[in-house]
Scaffold this active site. Structure first.
Site, PDB file in Angstrom:
ATOM      1  N   ARG A  51      21.455 -35.539 -62.745  1.00 13.51           N
ATOM      2  CA  ARG A  51      21.095 -36.503 -63.779  1.00 13.51           C
ATOM      3  C   ARG A  51      19.640 -36.929 -63.688  1.00 13.51           C
ATOM      4  NH1 ARG A  51      25.207 -41.313 -63.780  1.00 13.51           N
ATOM      5  NH2 ARG A  51      24.177 -41.426 -61.778  1.00 13.51           N
ATOM      6  N   LYS A 148      34.287 -32.143 -49.853  1.00 21.11           N
ATOM      7  CA  LYS A 148      35.233 -33.204 -49.520  1.00 21.11           C
ATOM      8  C   LYS A 148      34.658 -34.531 -50.003  1.00 21.11           C
ATOM      9  CE  LYS A 148      34.166 -35.423 -45.253  1.00 21.11           C
ATOM     10  NZ  LYS A 148      34.505 -35.824 -43.934  1.00 21.11           N
ATOM     11  N   HIS A 178      33.406 -28.028 -43.780  1.00 19.86           N
ATOM     12  CA  HIS A 178      32.312 -27.327 -43.088  1.00 19.86           C
ATOM     13  C   HIS A 178      32.650 -27.029 -41.624  1.00 19.86           C
ATOM     14  CE1 HIS A 178      31.133 -31.464 -42.048  1.00 19.86           C
ATOM     15  NE2 HIS A 178      30.641 -30.929 -40.954  1.00 19.86           N
ATOM     16  N   LYS A 182      31.946 -23.169 -38.689  1.00 26.81           N
ATOM     17  CA  LYS A 182      31.274 -23.149 -37.391  1.00 26.81           C
ATOM     18  C   LYS A 182      31.610 -21.859 -36.642  1.00 26.81           C
ATOM     19  CE  LYS A 182      30.588 -28.031 -36.765  1.00 26.81           C
ATOM     20  NZ  LYS A 182      29.134 -27.948 -36.716  1.00 26.81           N
ATOM     21  N   GLU A 216      31.920 -39.007 -32.703  1.00 25.43           N
ATOM     22  CA  GLU A 216      30.582 -39.156 -33.275  1.00 25.43           C
ATOM     23  C   GLU A 216      29.923 -40.374 -32.650  1.00 25.43           C
ATOM     24  OE1 GLU A 216      30.504 -37.872 -37.710  1.00 25.43           O
ATOM     25  OE2 GLU A 216      32.312 -39.037 -37.380  1.00 25.43           O
ATOM     26  N   ASP A 235      38.973 -39.702 -43.665  1.00 34.24           N
ATOM     27  CA  ASP A 235      37.651 -39.074 -43.600  1.00 34.24           C
ATOM     28  C   ASP A 235      37.622 -37.872 -42.653  1.00 34.24           C
ATOM     29  OD1 ASP A 235      34.835 -38.989 -44.229  1.00 34.24           O
ATOM     30  OD2 ASP A 235      34.457 -39.731 -42.198  1.00 34.24           O
ATOM     31  N   HIS A 240      39.312 -32.332 -41.198  1.00 37.81           N
ATOM     32  CA  HIS A 240      38.698 -31.548 -40.114  1.00 37.81           C
ATOM     33  C   HIS A 240      39.651 -31.321 -38.939  1.00 37.81           C
ATOM     34  CE1 HIS A 240      35.148 -32.037 -42.342  1.00 37.81           C
ATOM     35  NE2 HIS A 240      34.795 -33.216 -41.911  1.00 37.81           N
ATOM     36  N   LYS A 331      33.966 -43.146 -34.703  1.00 38.78           N
ATOM     37  CA  LYS A 331      32.529 -43.404 -34.892  1.00 38.78           C
ATOM     38  C   LYS A 331      32.017 -44.252 -33.744  1.00 38.78           C
ATOM     39  CE  LYS A 331      32.231 -41.821 -39.158  1.00 38.78           C
ATOM     40  NZ  LYS A 331      31.477 -40.602 -39.400  1.00 38.78           N
TER      41      LYS A 331
END
Ligand code: NAD
Length: 484
Positions: A51, A148, A178, A182, A216, A235, A240, A331
């Protein structure tokens, strides 16, 4: 050993959302690296479509800056950068209206692979699919790539599948996870099905349990709104970790063919038992010494969204009955580390006596950082003084074993985008797989809501809430360390 480059025919790739974060940080740098490797024939065309108002030169300047930041090693070569930018074009376009679509149509070539990458929010997937069809841009060799999150629950995933299926065949739809791109993930299949060594042991008779950790160290900065609605279960776990579980647990497919592999993965998800409430731990990071806690980050002191989840899963089939799978993701943990540990059982009897120590074998499959596979084996501690046993790792780091010098293996997006162009769906999720994963996830989340479950706090920079340690301890086991 240097990886082989197999050239692909000319193609047109349209990136909807070409000015966005994902396109600039991941997709375009991945394309540039493939270009530098010499994989492309003459005439490849990359068209950003979004956009934001840009002309071609303005978009090329934006892309050049991103490549200098995110593909620094290759960007030293200004000649290559200019040659790549020559292939980059742009159309200002709105997914919700007809603005810009005729200009896009004018730029596309006939008789070649045409891929549309939906690097936009999921709300736009349906409108974009409809407009591609309405403007007659879909040819028999057209593929669409969707990012995703694929749905928010089973119902929305079904609706999204139905919308896409109204315009495209399943063989044209590439749902990206993704993690599947790997190097190690594919090596997992090579190790399992290319060697005689492991497969006979790959079952509940020899495997005590399996741990899958995706840790993470970062928080959720910049994604607060999305994350607050999603949480770690939606998430990370539903996609995953579930995909990794499938690859570890699936039966050998008859051949390495997209549907044969995806059939076996689907069967694993369908064989999963519902997770018992006492086999699941939710956590939420608090501030600790290193910045804001979760609720402060999202600006909601009452937030009950989990930034961590650990659970014990069971697969009810002949191979895995009795072997638990422990999955955890979170996280702001102590380190960034994604690893699968296959924990073999102890030898049934120690001929060396208990004082020599007992050591079970562990096969560790590291996804990030430092992709590679390590097998912990037991040997005699060197030197005189009797028979004492120690663990030593047999280490296969892919960067060392397969790279040239210090070259890293290709990024997941490099492989996945090239697979789209080649028409290979093996590493992409099929619609029924995604729905099955949601069917397993939904009751877990519904149970939390019904019970008014509140996540346990854990300190930023830790390994997660103490209850996750208890989950293991109750079973007489413990998590492997989270090491960078
Ligand atoms: P972003 O907000 O940075 O970019 C969105 C892009 O969409 C922009 O180019 C914007 O111009 C374009 N856009 C918005 N509305 C549009 C419209 N009506 N018509 C045409 N274009 C429009 O988002 P992002 O972070 O790049 O994420 C894109 C998608 O990828 C999302 O679905 C996200 O969940 C997913 N994803 C992102 C990441 C990441 O690391 N950023 C990782 C995994 C998945």
């Amino acid at each position: 050993m240097v990886s082989r480059v197999i050239p692909v025919d000319p193609f047109d790739l349209v990136i909807f959302g070409g000015t966005g974060d994902l396109a600039q940080r991941k997709i375009l740098p991945a394309l540039f690296r493939r270009f530098c490797s010499g994989q492309w024939a003459e005439g490849v065309q990359i068209i950003g479509a979004a956009r934001t108002i840009h002309d071609r030169a303005g978009f090329q300047t934006m892309v050049a800056e991103s490549l200098r930041t995110h593909a620094a090693a290759q960007c030293q070569d200004e000649g290559a950068l200019r040659a790549f930018l020559d292939r980059v074009d742009y159309v200002t376009l709105d997914g919700y209206s007809n603005e810009g679509w005729d200009q896009l149509s004018d730029k596309l070539n006939q008789d070649r692979v045409r891929a549309f990458y939906f690097s936009v929010g999921p709300r736009l997937f349906g409108p974009l699919a409809e407009r591609i069809k309405a403007h007659d841009l879909a040819t028999p060799s057209t593929r669409i790539v969707v990012e995703k999150p694929f749905g928010h629950d089973l119902e929305s995933a079904r609706a999204l599948n139905a919308t896409l299926a109204a315009h495209f065949r399943e063989s044209q739809i590439y749902r990206i996870d993704h993690y599947l791109g790997k190097e190690t993930v594919q090596n997992l299949m090579a190790v399992r099905f290319g060697n005689m060594l492991f497969e006979p042991l790959w079952n509940s008779q020899y495997v005590d349990h399996i741990q899958i950790t995706v840790a993470e160290s970062v928080g959720i900065d910049g994604r607060e709104e999305y994350y607050e609605r999603a949480g770690a279960m939606r998430d990370m776990m539903q996609n995953h970790l579930m995909q990794l579980l499938c690859l570890i647990a699936m039966e050998p497919p008859a051949k390495f063919d997209p549907d044969a592999v995806r059939d076996e993965k689907s069967k694993v998800i369908r064989a999963l038992d519902q997770v018992q409430p006492h086999h699941i731990v939710r956590g939420q990071f608090d501030g600790g010494g290193s910045g804001k806690g979760y609720s402060e980050t999202v600006g909601n002191p009452r937030s009950t969204t989990e930034s961590y989840v650990a659970l014990r899963a069971h697969i009810s089939n002949w191979r895995w009955a009795g072997t638990p799978f422990y999955l955890r993701t979170g996280k702001r943990l102590v380190a960034r580390s994604s690893v699968i540990n296959v924990m073999f059982k102890d030898a049934p009897h120690s001929i060396f006596g208990e004082e020599a120590g007992r050591h079970a074998n562990v096969l560790s499959i590291r996804l990030q950082p430092n992709e590679g596979i390590t097998l912990k084996v037991t040997i005699k501690e060197p030197g005189p003084g009797g028979m004492r046993l120690v663990d030593v790792p047999l280490d296969m780091s892919f960067a060392k074993a397969l790279g040239s010098g210090n070259q890293d293996p290709p990024d997941a997006y490099e492989r996945l985008v090239m697979d789209v162009i080649r028409g290979n769906q093996t590493l992409f999720m099929r619609g029924d797989e995604v729905e099955a994963a949601w069917a397993w996830t939904d009751p877990i989340i519904a149970g939390w809501h019904a019970r008014g479950d509140v996540p346990k706090p854990y300190e930023s920079g830790s390994t997660g809430p103490g209850d996750a340690e208890l989950l293991m301890k109750r079973d007489g086991r413990r998590w492997q360390g989270i090491n960078p």
